[in-house]
Design a protein around this motif. Structure first.
Motif, short mmCIF file in Angstrom:
data_model
loop_
_atom_site.label_atom_id
_atom_site.label_comp_id
_atom_site.label_asym_id
_atom_site.label_seq_id
_atom_site.Cartn_x
_atom_site.Cartn_y
_atom_site.Cartn_z
N ILE A 156 16.60 60.33 24.72
CA ILE A 156 16.32 59.14 24.15
C ILE A 156 15.68 58.14 24.91
N PHE A 157 16.24 57.77 25.99
CA PHE A 157 15.64 56.98 27.05
C PHE A 157 14.26 57.08 27.66
N ARG A 158 13.88 58.60 27.41
CA ARG A 158 12.44 58.89 27.86
C ARG A 158 11.29 58.29 27.06
N ASN A 159 11.52 58.18 26.03
CA ASN A 159 10.82 57.34 24.98
C ASN A 159 11.56 56.03 24.44
N PHE A 160 11.77 55.29 25.43
CA PHE A 160 12.73 54.26 24.89
C PHE A 160 12.21 53.28 24.11
N ARG A 161 10.78 52.92 24.00
CA ARG A 161 10.25 51.81 23.04
C ARG A 161 10.39 52.49 21.79
N LYS A 162 9.92 53.69 21.61
CA LYS A 162 10.01 54.48 20.22
C LYS A 162 11.19 54.60 19.72
N HIS A 163 12.24 54.58 20.29
CA HIS A 163 13.73 54.88 19.78
C HIS A 163 14.38 53.63 19.71
N LEU A 164 13.76 52.70 20.45
CA LEU A 164 14.26 51.46 20.36
C LEU A 164 13.93 50.74 18.93
N LYS A 165 12.65 51.12 18.61
CA LYS A 165 12.23 50.76 17.26
C LYS A 165 13.11 51.13 16.22
N LEU A 166 13.36 52.51 16.50
CA LEU A 166 14.13 53.50 15.23
C LEU A 166 15.65 52.95 15.25
N GLY A 167 16.07 52.39 16.28
CA GLY A 167 17.45 51.92 16.56
C GLY A 167 18.48 53.18 17.33
N THR A 168 17.93 54.17 17.46
CA THR A 168 18.89 55.17 18.17
C THR A 168 19.19 54.73 19.60
N ALA A 169 18.16 54.11 20.26
CA ALA A 169 18.38 53.74 21.66
C ALA A 169 19.78 52.58 21.78
N TRP A 170 19.48 51.89 20.78
CA TRP A 170 20.83 51.04 20.62
C TRP A 170 22.18 51.66 20.66
N ILE A 171 22.15 52.69 19.84
CA ILE A 171 23.51 53.48 19.55
C ILE A 171 23.73 54.20 21.02
N VAL A 172 22.87 54.76 21.45
CA VAL A 172 23.09 55.59 22.85
C VAL A 172 23.70 54.42 23.91
N LEU A 173 22.94 53.11 23.81
CA LEU A 173 23.42 52.16 24.92
C LEU A 173 24.75 51.75 24.59
N LEU A 174 25.24 51.52 23.56
CA LEU A 174 26.51 51.24 22.93
C LEU A 174 27.50 52.24 23.20
N GLY A 175 27.04 53.60 23.00
CA GLY A 175 28.03 54.62 23.34
C GLY A 175 28.19 54.60 24.98
N LEU A 176 27.17 54.36 25.56
CA LEU A 176 27.33 54.55 27.23
C LEU A 176 28.26 53.54 27.68
N LEU A 177 27.93 52.25 27.25
CA LEU A 177 28.67 51.09 27.35
C LEU A 177 30.19 50.88 27.30
N GLY A 178 30.46 51.38 25.86
CA GLY A 178 31.67 51.64 25.55
C GLY A 178 32.58 52.58 26.17
N ILE A 179 31.96 53.73 26.46
CA ILE A 179 32.78 55.06 27.04
C ILE A 179 32.92 54.40 28.65
N THR A 180 32.18 53.77 29.31
CA THR A 180 32.14 53.08 30.80
C THR A 180 33.49 52.19 30.73
N PHE A 181 33.46 51.43 29.74
CA PHE A 181 34.40 50.23 29.41
C PHE A 181 35.90 50.81 29.09
N ILE A 182 36.00 51.87 28.58
CA ILE A 182 37.23 52.61 28.23
C ILE A 182 37.58 53.28 29.38
N MET A 183 36.68 54.09 30.03
CA MET A 183 37.05 54.90 31.31
C MET A 183 37.81 53.98 32.38
N LEU A 184 36.90 52.87 32.52
CA LEU A 184 37.19 52.02 33.67
C LEU A 184 38.56 51.24 33.37
#
Length: 581
Positions: free
Chosen positions: A414-442
């Motif tokens: 997803i992050f290899r083509n960040f601009r493309k996926h940001l426009k499609l909205g998928t990068a936001w979902i990945v970012l939210l997933g990573l941020l949320g998992i990090t928050f919960i694990m910590l």
């Protein structure tokens, strides 16, 4: 069960009316399909209703009468909009008899499943106690001095307060979580219908997969004896709100009108991008575990505009966020003296403030890592040992670890083509997933606190590859499937299927001796109480600590109380409590 069904029907109408008014006020034309607008409107209505109830509790007790008046007022304001009235009328005109019978059947099945007796430990410990304090007294100064858990603020409890009237006694069950479960199944059916009708979008696939997995998980918890769904736990609502917020980002990002703005080419201050911001801020008021949602919703609302407009949207977004969060902060200050209790951040020294050491004591079981730490070790060694012990602790920990590795590996494309996926909205979902998992694990590595975050990226990849594979299937092979689903959607088929399941459920209820809860749910567990007094406060606590307070008379504490007195003896417990040094 009948009470559940009537209440849910009422709540759907109320939330849909309120949410539709918001969608129209935002001119959210990017949400162009009727099914998508229903999902967005209902969840917006839920958030607004929860926050409004919590704000009202600062002034008045949340009795059934107060809740009803508030609901009528919100619906009346919503219906002032002509576009809202027109959209509601259009939806009402499409309600066929077969659809109504099908909906009632679905309600009955879910009511039969979720109206079981509550045995979830936290409900007896503080969920139901917090709800009853709200219902009878509203926000009570120093309530957390009775028991630290009463300082945990949730707008989800505020929504439940008018629905658990004292006239029902202890005959209450998971009416609010059952409502969310019903909405989750409805949104799954809506997105499934879009897919089988050859109108499926990435957002449909994502929400269907996310909701289906979450529904199976919560159903499984009931069947395996850990029934968090059959409770008032806000964790269930937060999980679904995480998925719906992510879905709204995909819907808005992939809309055909996503590049449109005003006639001068600028985006307005209020538009469809405001919806994820409202949902994310509302989720935080339900439980603080939703905090990772807030920066994602805020950044999504802010980005994609000229600098001048970004500054204006920064101020507007901040105002919206503060407006939604302020009832939670004020309620928490009232009950504990801390704005984000049990966090000790910015706690005030008030007569009713919880001692800092007591607040820290409440955070220890939540953070959870202390259980696995070793006082004889330090630094990297202690962390490694803690992680290893946590990993060996349960199968749930191993599942969390596996999903975390999966998320990290599959986020790279997803992050290899960040601009493309940001426009499609998928990068936001990945970012939210990573941020949320990090928050919960910590903070607290328990999957029930962060189920929604752990499902985001698997659901997204399932949606991407599922949609791609489905589109590659030759139309000749899918024709029988489409003809079959078209037959299933016929009014006669819906009516006959609904009547069959209605009869099957009725027979099952009779055979299962569920007659005692056909009208109201079963009573909560009974408690043997011990009466005690500290200074001028008379209270009760359970003789057996494993039973907890449940529906005991107020005030009830899970353990004996020390060092408190009434804030105003002339007004009794409704005026609150203060700490005695």
């Amino acid at each position: 069960m009948l009470y559940f069904m009537i209440t849910w029907l009422f709540l759907i109408g109320v939330c849909f009316s309120i949410g539709t008014a918001i969608v129209n006020r935002l001119k959210a034309d990017r949400i162009d399909r009727r099914g998508d607008r229903f999902i967005a409107a209902v969840w917006l209505g839920i958030v607004v209703l929860c926050v409004s109830m919590l704000a009202t509790s600062l002034i008045l007790p949340l009795s059934s009468a107060v809740g009803f008046v508030l609901v009528v007022g919100l619906v009346a304001v919503s219906l002032l909009s002509q576009s809202t009235r027109r959209e509601l009328a259009a939806v009402r005109s499409r309600l066929s008899p077969s659809f109504i019978v099908g909906f009632i059947t679905l309600e009955l099945i879910i009511a039969a499943f979720t109206s079981q007796k509550i045995v979830w430990f936290d409900t007896g410990l503080y969920h139901f106690g917090s709800i009853r304090w709200m219902s009878q007294f509203g926000a009570v100064n120093g309530l957390a001095l009775i028991h630290g858990k009463f300082g945990f603020t949730s707008s989800w409890f505020a929504l439940a307060a008018p629905l658990t009237s004292p006239i029902f006694g202890s005959r209450v069950s998971a009416i609010t979580n059952g409502f969310v479960f019903l909405i989750a199944i409805l949104q799954s059916l809506i997105t499934l219908n879009q897919i089988v009708s050859r109108k499926g979008r990435l957002s449909d696939w994502f929400l269907l997969i996310f909701s289906a997995i979450a529904i199976l998980v919560y159903t499984g918890t009931v069947l395996t004896g850990s029934p968090i769904l059959i409770s008032f736990s806000p964790d269930v609502t937060v999980a679904f709100l995480i998925g719906v917020t992510a879905w709204s980002i995909l819907v808005i990002s992939n809309s055909a009108q996503s590049s449109l703005g005003n006639s001068d080419g600028k985006m307005p201050l209020f538009d469809a991008k405001t919806i994820p911001l409202i949902l994310s801020a509302g989720a935080v008021t339900v439980k603080l575990s939703a905090l990772p949602l807030l920066p994602i919703g805020f950044l999504f609302y802010l980005m994609g505009n000229q600098l001048e407009l970004q500054i204006k949207r920064l101020l507007t977004g901040s105002a919206i966020t503060l407006l939604i969060l302020s009832p939670m902060v004020l309620y928490s200050l009232t009950t504990s003296g801390c704005p984000l209790y049990p966090s000790t951040f910015m706690c005030l020294d008030l007569p009713w403030s919880v001692p800092i050491e007591e607040a820290i004591k409440e955070t220890k079981p939540i953070k959870f890592w202390w259980v696995f730490s070793d006082s004889n070790e330090s630094g990297v060694t202690a962390i490694a040992l803690g992680v290893w012990r946590w990993l060996k602790g349960s199968v749930k920990s191993q599942i969390m670890a596996f999903i975390t590795i999966f998320v990290i590996v599959f986020s790279i494309p997803i992050f290899r083509n960040f601009r493309k996926h940001l426009k499609l909205g998928t990068a936001w979902i990945v970012l939210l997933g990573l941020l949320g998992i990090t928050f919960i694990m910590l903070q607290s590595p328990l999957i029930r606190f962060g189920l929604g975050y752990f499902l985001l990226i698997p659901a997204l990849f399932g949606a991407i590859y599922g949609q791609t594979l489905f589109e590659k299937i030759p139309s000749k092979l899918t024709q029988p499937l489409f003809r079959f689903t078209h037959t299933l959607k016929q009014p006669q088929t819906i009516l006959l299927t609904s009547l069959f399941f209605l009869g099957l459920t009725t027979v099952g209820l009779i055979q299962g001796n569920a007659q005692s809860r056909l009208i109201l749910p079963p009573p909560l567990p009974s408690v043997n109480l011990v009466s005690d007094q500290v200074n001028d406060v008379t209270y009760v606590y359970p003789a057996d600590w494993t039973v907890r307070c449940w529906a005991s008379p107020l005030p009830c504490s899970a353990v004996p109380i020390k060092n408190i007195r009434l804030r105003d003896p002339s007004q009794g417990i409704g005026a609150g409590f203060v700490s005695v040094k």
